[in-house]
Scaffold this motif. Structure first.
Motif, PDB file in Angstrom:
ATOM      1  N   LYS A  85       0.854  -1.186   0.000  1.00  0.00           N
ATOM      2  CA  LYS A  85       0.000   0.000   0.000  1.00  0.00           C
ATOM      3  C   LYS A  85       0.885   1.230   0.000  1.00  0.00           C
ATOM      4  O   LYS A  85       2.012   1.192   0.518  1.00  0.00           O
ATOM      5  N   ALA A 134      -2.459   1.363   7.186  1.00  0.00           N
ATOM      6  CA  ALA A 134      -2.374  -0.087   6.996  1.00  0.00           C
ATOM      7  C   ALA A 134      -1.587  -0.752   8.122  1.00  0.00           C
ATOM      8  O   ALA A 134      -0.544  -1.349   7.894  1.00  0.00           O
ATOM      9  N   ALA A 152       0.624   1.396  -5.570  1.00  0.00           N
ATOM     10  CA  ALA A 152       0.481   0.210  -4.724  1.00  0.00           C
ATOM     11  C   ALA A 152       0.765  -1.043  -5.543  1.00  0.00           C
ATOM     12  O   ALA A 152       0.495  -1.109  -6.744  1.00  0.00           O
TER      13      ALA A 152
END
Length: 765
Positions: A85, A134, A152
């Motif tokens: 991410k 995240a 990502a």
């Protein structure tokens, strides 16, 4: 009934019975007929992997027995990071168990490896375990200004130098207030490195020690003959005292001891001494610098056996070179996974004393050993007559890809380039990039890996002097999951070959009694044929062929890491049966699937710890080189096969009795309704032919006759691997060996004992 096969063949007359053999004998005869039809023109001999060096078992392969960090150098770390991410200025890796500490990657250089930003570079401003977004993922990187937003799921490479820690790779034993530190300025004149070790022991003492040959219960080296000790040193304090010794510990036995009066200027100290060990189990070895009452600088240490031959110009021990010359591998694979895969190309091309420790692993942020170098390896290949297979760092940059080809095509001292010195050089980027075990080096997304490697191969092909006939660009697939191999190739149009590792007997349960043992070995003998006829090796070959690529084998052997088999049964992995099964597999892959480049894994490694805590004798093919010199059956069988692979592989036909057996859901899910007990392979060079014939029966002898209309005389020679017990090993004593060459009459029949491998040589017109 006739069955086409490949191998050189001849007619063997004379029934040769096994004295004392207690096994059933077949009453009918299998006829092996050799034809002139070429099946595989000029195939490559079977190869082997050269694993990492280490300080404790059969992988002590370097002439310098203190090869861990002989120049007291720093560390380079180079890892592949998966931006699972991302935000405008940061990304988070997917591995939440990474052992990289806070700040580990601060200041590291960044290169994007995949996606639309491939080739873009930047710098890490901060790395942390604390995630601002995240939180269920791994380490977080924040980039310095100027770095584009990384999409990502992109992969990036991270590179960082860690100078200092000069004593890493050495054991430091301190008394009083003694210390060690890294010296970066006062270095020996002309040294190749950038660091030395400063040892301070004013009013105290300290030992700078290299322990090696340290596996309990088994030595892999024997000190016998002349040895040369060399080091550079300088006295800072006039009263400093230095004692150098080589000894075996537990029990203590001094092999060499020398008091050294150091100069106040840098000086190279050289000592030659003679040792004569007779005990094959002499305990751990230790080279010690004992320093007291002052301060000294130390650098560039080596301890080498004085070579007694002119035929070893390499940095590898004479016993290692001698072993490889006797095995005569067609391919030698550079597989220094722990020390080389996190290295830069410059480091792999540097001289040993300038080489830094290099790592990549997510699981351990420290590397204590330097790698052996690319030129070291190429010279070894040239010396033993093998094609080199270079496994390159997975984070290899585009600039390094070009630099490597330039290095391979550049003239050397003899006017020839490395490329001109070999029929073929195999180049592979990364080792098992799909394998999370190598996290920090891996790219588990197969499509991303295929796309990552394609431009590197494209750059290599564009370099001046590139020779497509001499360079083989390998992309590493996964044998057990052919769908992964297909995904890689669908995303890559630049490779020459797909390479796989078709290991056998991964999962084995506990054999029960005689029937359990029979089931185990019948499974083992049937599995190679199953894999080439309908199994994963066959599937990968179809995929490679559909993409117009060759299929190679970068590793093969047994890999018994799963199942309920108990410790006392695990010796089967080093048994006579295992040895002939592995080489039967390699010959079947050559014959039936045209896999011409194959490498056993590996020359070295004494044993491996299974997840259940037991130790299995994998994967090394030698017990040691230079002490007992015992080989495991895999290497015996490989060597015997290579002595026969000369010229073309010919078509042979099998008629008469063609014994088979059926196994259903055997060990490792082996299932084959008609596993053949006799496999025959013939090679011919015009005047000589060699027949390799396997009897893969668990307990029955088979009589064969050999027919070749071109045979000039009803005589030949025979060598064989056979031991009465299929489970015999060489772990504690040499029970399995290659018989001496014996003259035989080829006018009648020959009895093949069960679980045996026989090579017959004869002349043809």
């Amino acid at each position: 009934m006739q069955r086409a096969a490949t191998l050189f063949s001849c007619v063997i007359a004379t029934t040769l019975l096994c004295a004392g053999c207690k096994h059933a004998r077949s009453s009918t005869v299998t006829t092996i007929t050799v034809t002139d039809q070429v099946l595989r023109a000029n195939p490559t001999r079977l190869g082997i992997n050269l694993d990492d060096h280490n300080f404790y078992d059969s992988a002590q392969i370097m002439k310098n027995l203190l090869f861990r960090n002989p120049g007291f150098e720093g560390m380079h770390y180079q890892s592949i990071f998966h931006c699972k991410k991302s935000t405008a200025s940061a990304c988070i890796d997917e591995n939440q168990y990474a052992a990289w500490p806070e700040g580990f990657w601060n200041g590291a250089s960044v290169e994007v490896l995949t996606g639309g930003l491939t080739g873009r570079a930047g710098t890490v401003q901060n790395s942390t375990k604390t995630k601002t977004f995240a939180p269920d993922l791994g380490a977080q990187l924040t980039f310095a200004p100027g770095m584009d937003t990384i999409p990502a799921d992109s992969y990036i490479s991270l590179r960082k130098d860690f100078p200092g820690d000069a004593d890493t790779g050495w054991w430091i034993e301190k008394q009083g207030g003694a210390t060690t530190s890294t010296e970066l300025k006062d270095l020996p004149p002309g040294t190749q490195g950038k660091q030395a070790l400063r040892v301070s022991a004013a009013g105290s003492s300290i030992g700078v020690i290299s322990y090696f040959d340290s596996t309990k219960g088994h030595n892999f080296l024997r000190f016998s003959g002349k040895y040369h000790l060399s080091f550079r040193a300088k006295k800072i304090s006039s009263q400093a005292s230095v004692q150098v010794s080589l000894r075996r510990v537990d029990p203590n036995h001094v092999l060499y001891n020398q008091s050294v009066n150091l100069s106040p200027q840098w000086h190279t100290y050289d000592y030659t001494f003679t040792a004569n060990e007779t005990d094959p189990n002499a305990g751990t070895a230790a080279l010690s610098f004992s320093i007291s009452n002052g301060e000294v600088l130390l650098d560039d240490v080596s301890l080498e056996e004085v070579s007694t031959t002119q035929s070893n110009p390499t940095v590898f021990r004479d016993a290692v070179v001698d072993t490889l010359q006797r095995v005569h591998p067609g391919v030698l694979r550079f597989m220094a996974a722990h020390t080389a895969l996190g290295s830069t190309l410059d480091n792999l091309l540097a001289p040993p004393m300038a080489r830094v420790r290099s790592g990549y692993s997510v699981w351990n942020p420290k590397q204590e050993d330097i790698p052996y170098g690319i030129d070291d390896f190429l010279l070894l290949c040239q010396t033993v007559g093998a094609e080199p297979w270079l496994t390159l760092p997975g984070a290899l940059s585009q600039q390094e890809a070009a630099q490597l080809i330039a290095h391979l095509v550049a003239p050397r001292g003899d006017g020839r380039s490395w490329l001109q010195s070999f029929m073929k050089i195999h180049l592979e980027v990364g080792n098992e990039m799909w394998n999370s075990q190598f996290a920090g080096e891996s790219m588990e997304d197969s499509i991303a890996y295929g796309r990552r490697v394609a431009p590197l191969f494209g750059i290599m092909r564009k370099q001046k002097g590139y020779d497509a006939g001499r360079i083989d660009l390998e992309i590493g697939g996964q044998s057990a999951y052919s769908g992964r191999s297909k995904a890689m190739l669908d995303a890559n149009t630049a490779a020459d070959s797909l390479s796989i590792a078709p290991y056998m007997m991964r999962s084995v349960d506990q054999p029960v009694g005689d029937e359990g043992k029979r089931r185990l070995y019948q499974s083992l003998f049937a599995q190679p044929e199953m894999m080439v006829r309908k199994g994963t090796t066959f599937e990968n070959e179809e995929i490679a062929r559909s993409h117009r690529l060759n299929l190679s084998v970068y590793e093969t052997n047994l890999t018994t890491l799963e199942g309920s088999i108990e410790q006392d049964q695990l010796s089967f992995t080093a048994s006579q049966g295992a040895g002939i099964a592995v080489v039967d597999q390699m010959l079947l892959m050559l014959r039936d699937l045209n896999i011409r480049t194959q490498s056993l894994f590996s020359l070295t490694q004494y044993q491996f710890g299974r997840p259940d805590g037991s130790a299995v004798p994998l994967w090394g093919a030698v017990l040691d080189m230079g002490n007992t010199n015992r080989w495991r059956p895999q290497l015996l069988a490989l060597s015997l096969a290579n002595s026969a692979i000369d010229g073309d592989m010919l078509v042979v036909k099998i008629s008469g009795e063609d014994p088979t057996y059926s196994i259903r859901k055997g060990e490792d899910e082996t299932t084959l309704a008609d596993a053949h007990e006799i496999q025959a392979f013939v090679f011919g060079d015009g005047t000589r032919r060699h027949l390799i014939v396997m009897n893969l029966s668990y307990d029955a002898s088979h009589a064969i006759s050999l027919a070749d209309p071109r045979m000039t005389a009803k005589s030949g020679t025979m060598r064989r691997i056979y031991s009465e017990n299929v489970g015999d090993t060489n772990e504690d004593a040499e029970k399995v060996k290659i018989s001496d060459s014996a003259s035989i009459d080829l006018g009648g029949t020959l009895t093949l004992p069960p679980h045996s491998m026989t090579v017959i040589e004869y002349a043809v017109k």
